[in-house]
Enzyme design. Structure first.
Site, mmCIF file in Angstrom:
data_model
loop_
_atom_site.group_PDB
_atom_site.id
_atom_site.type_symbol
_atom_site.label_atom_id
_atom_site.label_comp_id
_atom_site.label_asym_id
_atom_site.label_seq_id
_atom_site.Cartn_x
_atom_site.Cartn_y
_atom_site.Cartn_z
ATOM 1 N N HIS A 142 0.828 -1.219 0.000
ATOM 2 C CA HIS A 142 0.000 0.000 0.000
ATOM 3 C C HIS A 142 0.861 1.269 0.000
ATOM 4 O O HIS A 142 1.992 1.266 0.472
ATOM 5 C CB HIS A 142 -0.921 0.009 1.222
ATOM 6 N N SER A 192 10.374 1.123 -5.244
ATOM 7 C CA SER A 192 10.347 1.841 -6.515
ATOM 8 C C SER A 192 11.760 2.275 -6.888
ATOM 9 O O SER A 192 12.640 2.366 -6.025
ATOM 10 C CB SER A 192 9.462 3.082 -6.322
ATOM 11 N N TYR A 205 7.453 10.978 -1.184
ATOM 12 C CA TYR A 205 7.321 9.563 -1.558
ATOM 13 C C TYR A 205 8.688 8.886 -1.623
ATOM 14 O O TYR A 205 8.893 7.802 -1.076
ATOM 15 C CB TYR A 205 6.597 9.504 -2.905
ATOM 16 N N ALA A 207 11.423 9.708 -0.133
ATOM 17 C CA ALA A 207 11.994 9.570 1.206
ATOM 18 C C ALA A 207 11.466 8.299 1.879
ATOM 19 O O ALA A 207 12.222 7.536 2.478
ATOM 20 C CB ALA A 207 11.650 10.796 2.045
ATOM 21 N N LYS A 209 10.368 5.605 0.453
ATOM 22 C CA LYS A 209 10.849 4.391 -0.228
ATOM 23 C C LYS A 209 12.321 4.115 0.085
ATOM 24 O O LYS A 209 12.716 2.963 0.238
ATOM 25 C CB LYS A 209 10.615 4.509 -1.737
ATOM 26 N N ILE A 240 4.618 1.932 -13.839
ATOM 27 C CA ILE A 240 3.633 0.869 -14.076
ATOM 28 C C ILE A 240 2.279 1.529 -14.391
ATOM 29 O O ILE A 240 1.925 2.547 -13.797
ATOM 30 C CB ILE A 240 3.484 -0.029 -12.827
ATOM 31 N N ASP A 241 1.511 0.874 -15.262
ATOM 32 C CA ASP A 241 0.293 1.525 -15.788
ATOM 33 C C ASP A 241 -0.930 1.449 -14.878
ATOM 34 O O ASP A 241 -2.046 1.234 -15.356
ATOM 35 C CB ASP A 241 -0.039 0.953 -17.170
ATOM 36 N N THR A 242 -0.766 1.611 -13.564
ATOM 37 C CA THR A 242 -1.949 1.629 -12.697
ATOM 38 C C THR A 242 -2.666 2.964 -12.875
ATOM 39 O O THR A 242 -2.066 3.964 -13.241
ATOM 40 C CB THR A 242 -1.573 1.442 -11.215
ATOM 41 N N GLU A 243 -3.954 2.939 -12.572
ATOM 42 C CA GLU A 243 -4.792 4.125 -12.781
ATOM 43 C C GLU A 243 -4.217 5.356 -12.064
ATOM 44 O O GLU A 243 -4.093 6.432 -12.653
ATOM 45 C CB GLU A 243 -6.181 3.824 -12.204
HETATM 46 N N1 LIG Z 1 2.373 2.448 -10.374
HETATM 47 C C1 LIG Z 1 3.645 2.776 -10.482
HETATM 48 O O1 LIG Z 1 4.094 3.392 -11.465
HETATM 49 C C2 LIG Z 1 4.608 2.373 -9.396
HETATM 50 C C3 LIG Z 1 5.971 2.590 -9.606
HETATM 51 C C4 LIG Z 1 6.879 2.222 -8.631
HETATM 52 C C5 LIG Z 1 6.433 1.648 -7.456
HETATM 53 N N2 LIG Z 1 5.104 1.454 -7.243
HETATM 54 C C6 LIG Z 1 4.672 0.885 -5.966
HETATM 55 O O2 LIG Z 1 3.744 -0.151 -6.181
HETATM 56 C C7 LIG Z 1 2.835 -0.208 -5.078
HETATM 57 C C8 LIG Z 1 1.398 -0.183 -5.611
HETATM 58 O O3 LIG Z 1 1.220 0.966 -6.402
HETATM 59 P P1 LIG Z 1 -0.111 1.207 -7.236
HETATM 60 O O4 LIG Z 1 0.221 2.121 -8.350
HETATM 61 O O5 LIG Z 1 -0.754 -0.105 -7.529
HETATM 62 O O6 LIG Z 1 -0.986 2.021 -6.139
HETATM 63 P P2 LIG Z 1 -2.559 2.321 -6.067
HETATM 64 O O7 LIG Z 1 -3.303 1.759 -7.218
HETATM 65 O O8 LIG Z 1 -2.683 3.775 -5.762
HETATM 66 O O9 LIG Z 1 -3.002 1.476 -4.783
HETATM 67 C C9 LIG Z 1 -2.713 1.907 -3.497
HETATM 68 C C10 LIG Z 1 -3.385 0.983 -2.500
HETATM 69 O O10 LIG Z 1 -3.084 1.399 -1.172
HETATM 70 C C11 LIG Z 1 -4.297 1.578 -0.440
HETATM 71 N N3 LIG Z 1 -4.137 2.679 0.501
HETATM 72 C C12 LIG Z 1 -3.956 4.000 0.220
HETATM 73 N N4 LIG Z 1 -3.875 4.709 1.353
HETATM 74 C C13 LIG Z 1 -4.008 3.838 2.379
HETATM 75 C C14 LIG Z 1 -4.030 3.970 3.803
HETATM 76 N N5 LIG Z 1 -3.898 5.156 4.389
HETATM 77 N N6 LIG Z 1 -4.192 2.854 4.539
HETATM 78 C C15 LIG Z 1 -4.338 1.651 3.956
HETATM 79 N N7 LIG Z 1 -4.322 1.459 2.618
HETATM 80 C C16 LIG Z 1 -4.173 2.542 1.836
HETATM 81 C C17 LIG Z 1 -5.358 1.874 -1.514
HETATM 82 O O11 LIG Z 1 -6.643 1.481 -1.095
HETATM 83 P P3 LIG Z 1 -7.701 2.474 -0.389
HETATM 84 O O12 LIG Z 1 -7.602 3.805 -1.072
HETATM 85 O O13 LIG Z 1 -9.008 1.789 -0.555
HETATM 86 O O14 LIG Z 1 -7.279 2.508 1.041
HETATM 87 C C18 LIG Z 1 -4.898 0.971 -2.639
HETATM 88 O O15 LIG Z 1 -5.378 -0.327 -2.460
HETATM 89 C C19 LIG Z 1 3.168 0.983 -4.192
HETATM 90 O O16 LIG Z 1 3.992 0.572 -3.117
HETATM 91 C C20 LIG Z 1 3.929 1.900 -5.121
HETATM 92 O O17 LIG Z 1 4.833 2.745 -4.436
HETATM 93 C C21 LIG Z 1 4.190 1.810 -8.197
#
Ligand SMILES: NC(=O)c1ccc[n+]([C@@H]2O[C@H](COP(=O)([O-])OP(=O)(O)OC[C@H]3O[C@@H](n4cnc5c(N)ncnc54)[C@H](OP(=O)(O)O)[C@@H]3O)[C@@H](O)[C@H]2O)c1
Ligand SMILES: *[C@@H]1O[C@H](CO)[C@@H](O)[C@H](O)[C@H]1NC(C)=O
Length: 315
Positions: A142, A192, A205, A207, A209, A240-243
């Site tokens: 998360h 990341s 962010y 910091a 990580k 990564i292509d997450t929303e």
């Molecule tokens: N996408 C990228 O480009 C990318 C790149 C490098 C690393 N990453 C890493 O990959 C991981 C997943 O990223 P993602 O893009 O899939 O993120 P995401 O879609 O934004 O998902 C974040 C998740 O964390 C939960 N969350 C947010 N705030 C929270 C809180 N206060 N307490 C508990 N849960 C919470 C959200 O659910 P709720 O809002 O329902 O709580 C959601 O399930 C992260 O660690 C991110 O740093 C992503």
């Protein structure tokens, strides 16, 4: 230079390719059958994709997010009376759990709570103990919401993000460790490139990580000295292509994002094979990092060239 190019680089490439592919080939989906896995932040993005993979592999999955749907799930019915935003979100998360069941999970549960609160982390782990009788893999994934822009000087936000992105990872690990020791289990930490190199526009962010790398790399050393049979896998992801990531960065970043489905699978493979670190995608993470200790300024420059600051949204 001629020698370097003709011999060293191909040899290095071969060694890296060998390390990479030899460990990948050992993975079998059956390895996850019946395993008890917590995935934090699994309501969307990479976490959501991870629980679908785990479900197909026949694992027991425990999905966490903030959604307040716990009671509804325990009662076995959805709240259909009001359609506030919160309810809609809760129902979406429940759909993730339902889909896990349909895909073949040994079991699927939702435990909700905010990771800003350290008491929640203990409760999450207690549910695993009570309902699954133990834990084989803890996937910490998360992240709290932050901004994508120049550092705005808000110290309170940095502190809040450290709580969500770092301290809760520490607290979950502490609570889950007795169970993981019993099972010879694994901790998987999703980080990341921004946790290995200075990236602009994600100062708070980054910091959090970097802090994960410090904590978990040190802990891994102590586990090794003490023969604690719990693996720690740090995952270094590129774009990564997450929303949420697309919404924040797609306009500004000159990079094509990698697919979240494949990313999720690589994280699970690396954790299951007890790898020290996972790099995804390899070419855009591990290879640039080879420059970091030898030509840091060159790497910084290459990073900056990937950004279009003029396209940042007005803060
Ligand atoms: N996408 C990228 O480009 C990318 C790149 C490098 C690393 N990453 C890493 O990959 C991981 C997943 O990223 P993602 O893009 O899939 O993120 P995401 O879609 O934004 O998902 C974040 C998740 O964390 C939960 N969350 C947010 N705030 C929270 C809180 N206060 N307490 C508990 N849960 C919470 C959200 O659910 P709720 O809002 O329902 O709580 C959601 O399930 C992260 O660690 C991110 O740093 C992503
Ligand atoms: C450590 O745990 C793994 C996975 O549970 C197991 O395969 C391995 O044999 C264990 N090693 C030791 C030394 O107990």
């Amino acid at each position: 230079m001629g020698l370097l190019q003709k011999i060293l680089i191909p040899v290095l490439g071969l060694v890296l390719a060998f390390c990479f592919y030899s460990s990948r080939e050992n993975f079998k989906p059956e390895m996850l059958k019946g395993k008890r896995v917590i995935v934090t932040g699994a309501s969307t993005g990479i976490g959501e994709q991870m629980v679908y993979h785990l479900a197909r592999m026949g694992a027991h999955v425990l999905v966490t997010a903030r959604t307040e749907a716990k009671l509804q799930q325990v009662n076995g019915k959805l709240g259909t009376h009001t359609c506030t935003h919160r309810h809609r979100k809760a129902n979406l998360t429940l759909q993730v759990v339902e889909r896990c069941r349909a895909l073949g999970a040994s079991s699927a549960r939702l435990v909700s709570g905010s990771m800003e609160d350290m008491a929640t982390t203990r409760q999450l782990v207690e549910v695993a103990e009570a309902e699954l009788g133990g834990l084989d893999m803890l996937i910490l994934n998360h992240v709290g919401k932050s901004y994508f822009n120049y550092f705005d000087g808000d110290v309170g936000h940095v502190q809040k993000l450290l709580n969500i992105n770092f301290l809760s990872y520490v607290a979950m690990t502490v609570s889950a460790l007795p169970m993981l020791k019993r099972s010879g289990g694994s901790i998987v930490v999703v980080s990341s490139m921004a946790g290995k190199v200075g990236f602009p526009f994600t100062v708070p962010y980054s910091a959090t990580k970097f802090a994960l790398d410090g904590f978990f790399s040190s802990l891994r050393q102590e586990f090794s000295i003490q023969s604690v049979n719990v693996s720690i896998t740090l995952c270094i992801l590129g774009f990564i292509d997450t929303e949420n990531a697309m919404r924040a960065a797609a306009d500004v970043l000159l990079m094509s994002p990698a697919p979240k489905e494949e990313c999720a699978l690589e994280i699970i493979k690396g954790g299951t094979l007890r790898q020290r670190e996972v790099y995804y995608r390899y070419a855009s993470t591990k290879l640039p990092l080879l420059l970091r200790d030898w030509a840091a300024e060159l790497l910084d420059l290459l990073v900056r060239q990937r950004y279009r600051p003029e396209r940042l949204r007005a803060a």
